[in-house]
Design a protein around this motif. Structure first.
Motif, mmCIF file in Angstrom:
data_model
loop_
_atom_site.group_PDB
_atom_site.id
_atom_site.type_symbol
_atom_site.label_atom_id
_atom_site.label_comp_id
_atom_site.label_asym_id
_atom_site.label_seq_id
_atom_site.Cartn_x
_atom_site.Cartn_y
_atom_site.Cartn_z
ATOM 1 N N ASN A 1 9.351 -3.402 -11.985
ATOM 2 C CA ASN A 1 10.069 -2.601 -10.955
ATOM 3 C C ASN A 1 10.733 -1.645 -10.501
ATOM 4 O OD1 ASN A 1 8.685 -4.927 -10.196
ATOM 5 N ND2 ASN A 1 10.567 -6.489 -9.305
ATOM 6 N N LEU A 2 10.753 -1.064 -9.247
ATOM 7 C CA LEU A 2 10.906 -0.338 -9.285
ATOM 8 C C LEU A 2 12.638 -0.368 -8.577
ATOM 9 C CD1 LEU A 2 8.459 2.762 -8.915
ATOM 10 C CD2 LEU A 2 9.769 2.107 -11.282
ATOM 11 N N ILE A 3 13.900 0.238 -9.152
ATOM 12 C CA ILE A 3 15.179 -0.195 -8.246
ATOM 13 C C ILE A 3 16.136 1.630 -8.747
ATOM 14 C CG2 ILE A 3 17.530 -0.657 -8.515
ATOM 15 C CD1 ILE A 3 16.197 -3.287 -10.070
ATOM 16 N N VAL A 4 16.022 2.229 -6.858
ATOM 17 C CA VAL A 4 16.328 3.163 -6.831
ATOM 18 C C VAL A 4 18.161 3.386 -6.169
ATOM 19 C CG1 VAL A 4 15.947 5.493 -6.359
ATOM 20 C CG2 VAL A 4 13.806 4.028 -6.150
ATOM 21 N N GLN B 1 3.561 5.817 5.132
ATOM 22 C CA GLN B 1 2.564 7.273 5.164
ATOM 23 C C GLN B 1 2.516 7.248 4.053
ATOM 24 O OE1 GLN B 1 3.497 11.095 7.988
ATOM 25 N NE2 GLN B 1 5.526 10.681 7.393
ATOM 26 N N PHE B 2 2.247 7.319 2.674
ATOM 27 C CA PHE B 2 1.585 7.519 1.467
ATOM 28 C C PHE B 2 1.187 5.754 1.327
ATOM 29 C CE2 PHE B 2 4.026 10.593 1.156
ATOM 30 C CZ PHE B 2 4.007 11.559 0.446
ATOM 31 N N GLY B 3 0.678 5.106 2.928
ATOM 32 C CA GLY B 3 -0.156 3.811 2.320
ATOM 33 C C GLY B 3 0.375 2.710 2.175
ATOM 34 N N LEU B 4 1.680 2.849 1.556
ATOM 35 C CA LEU B 4 2.184 1.471 0.919
ATOM 36 C C LEU B 4 3.045 1.153 2.019
ATOM 37 C CD1 LEU B 4 3.961 3.116 -2.712
ATOM 38 C CD2 LEU B 4 1.360 1.841 -1.843
ATOM 39 N N ILE C 1 4.404 7.678 -7.334
ATOM 40 C CA ILE C 1 4.244 6.694 -8.756
ATOM 41 C C ILE C 1 4.382 5.182 -8.729
ATOM 42 C CG2 ILE C 1 6.245 5.893 -10.307
ATOM 43 C CD1 ILE C 1 6.214 7.956 -10.926
ATOM 44 N N LEU C 2 4.529 5.136 -7.535
ATOM 45 C CA LEU C 2 4.117 3.342 -7.780
ATOM 46 C C LEU C 2 1.977 3.791 -7.349
ATOM 47 C CD1 LEU C 2 5.939 1.704 -5.028
ATOM 48 C CD2 LEU C 2 5.647 1.500 -7.646
#
Length: 298
Positions: free
Chosen positions: A152-155, A41-44, A262-263
């Protein structure tokens, strides 16, 4: 689905896909899908990865995700589609029984997943989907196959449920992530398990931030607000007062809004503010996947 695999910079949520069997009927559950849906929904570009059985419950999950336009890699495996039996006790408190040895416990690692991992920019996983060795190994192989890129984000969204976690899984996951999401109750449990001293929640967060060399630690405290810790800084946001319809999926929407922001180049403080507003909006709506207003996702 092939289109998403050929896309770069994908945000992936992997883990449980299931039905909450409530007294009033069934609802789709599972943090990975909630996370991936709100990121989209944030376009990603986003994708949910899980597994379902060859049964009507599994087909219904796939149809539901497809109707929402949610990209998915849902393996069909010879296990029943996951369910959670929800019973309401005499005090009105829900009691959960998460069925074991179900489809999402057995997510296979496939060439499609290998290809997806190579194009993944951010990955979100929890502890519940690691209760079984098959899905745990798939999560770890996916992590190993992602580009070894500092950006890269690792959550790791801790998400403790019943007794489906242990010190080894938690420590290993915190070692592999660079963003940790945890709530105040989980922080107390984790601190007790690892023997962290004192009672101050912020100090415990700083211990975790330092010990696991994290970029970011997110602490949510329900009505008492939320904190985002980075090395040397802390952001606090109060929880907005809204008329609560239900809180299902609110935490997943927080994570999704924060990571997407953040992205998209927002600062940590800006991303925190957007995440809090998004989570509050989801609490004001029925269900885990409401359509977000455009002023939140711009």
């Amino acid at each position: 689905m092939n289109d998403i695999i050929n896309t770069n910079g994908i945000v992936v949520g992997m883990g449980e896909a299931l039905w909450d069997m409530l007294p009033e009927g069934k609802k789709i559950g599972g943090a990975p899908a909630n996370f991936a849906y709100h990121v989209s929904q944030f376009g990603l570009p986003s994708c949910v990865v899980s597994a379902v059985g060859d049964d009507s419950l599994g087909r219904e999950i796939i149809e539901n995700f497809t109707s929402k336009g949610l990209n998915q890699l849902m393996a069909e495996v010879p296990y029943p589609t996951g369910t959670v039996q929800v019973e309401i006790d005499q005090a009105g408190v829900p009691q959960y029984e998460i069925k074991e040895n179900v489809a999402w416990d057995n997510i296979p690692y496939t060439p499609q997943l290998e290809s997806l991992a190579a194009r993944t920019k951010a990955f979100c996983f929890g502890s519940l989907a690691q209760r079984n060795v098959v899905s745990r190994n798939t999560i770890n192989r996916f992590l190993d196959s992602m580009p070894q890129n500092e950006d890269n984000l690792i959550v790791f969204d801790v998400n403790l449920r019943q007794g489906f976690y242990n010190e080894e899984i938690l420590s290993d996951s915190m070692t592999k992530c660079n963003i940790l999401k945890i709530n105040d109750e989980e922080l107390v449990t984790v601190s007790r398990m690892f023997g962290y001293p004192g009672t101050d929640l912020q100090e415990k967060c700083r211990i975790l931030l330092d010990k696991y060399n994290l970029k970011i630690l997110i602490l949510t405290c329900g009505i008492n607000g939320s904190y985002v810790f980075t090395p040397g800084n802390v952001s606090f946001q109060p929880t907005p007062k809204v008329e609560v319809a239900d809180t299902v999926g609110a935490g997943d929407s927080f994570t999704a809004a924060f990571i997407a922001s953040i992205l998209k180049g927002k600062t940590v403080a800006e991303a925190h503010s957007i995440a809090v507003k998004t989570s509050a909006y989801v609490c004001s709506q029925k269900g885990a996947m409401p359509i977000l207003p455009p002023e939140l996702t711009a």
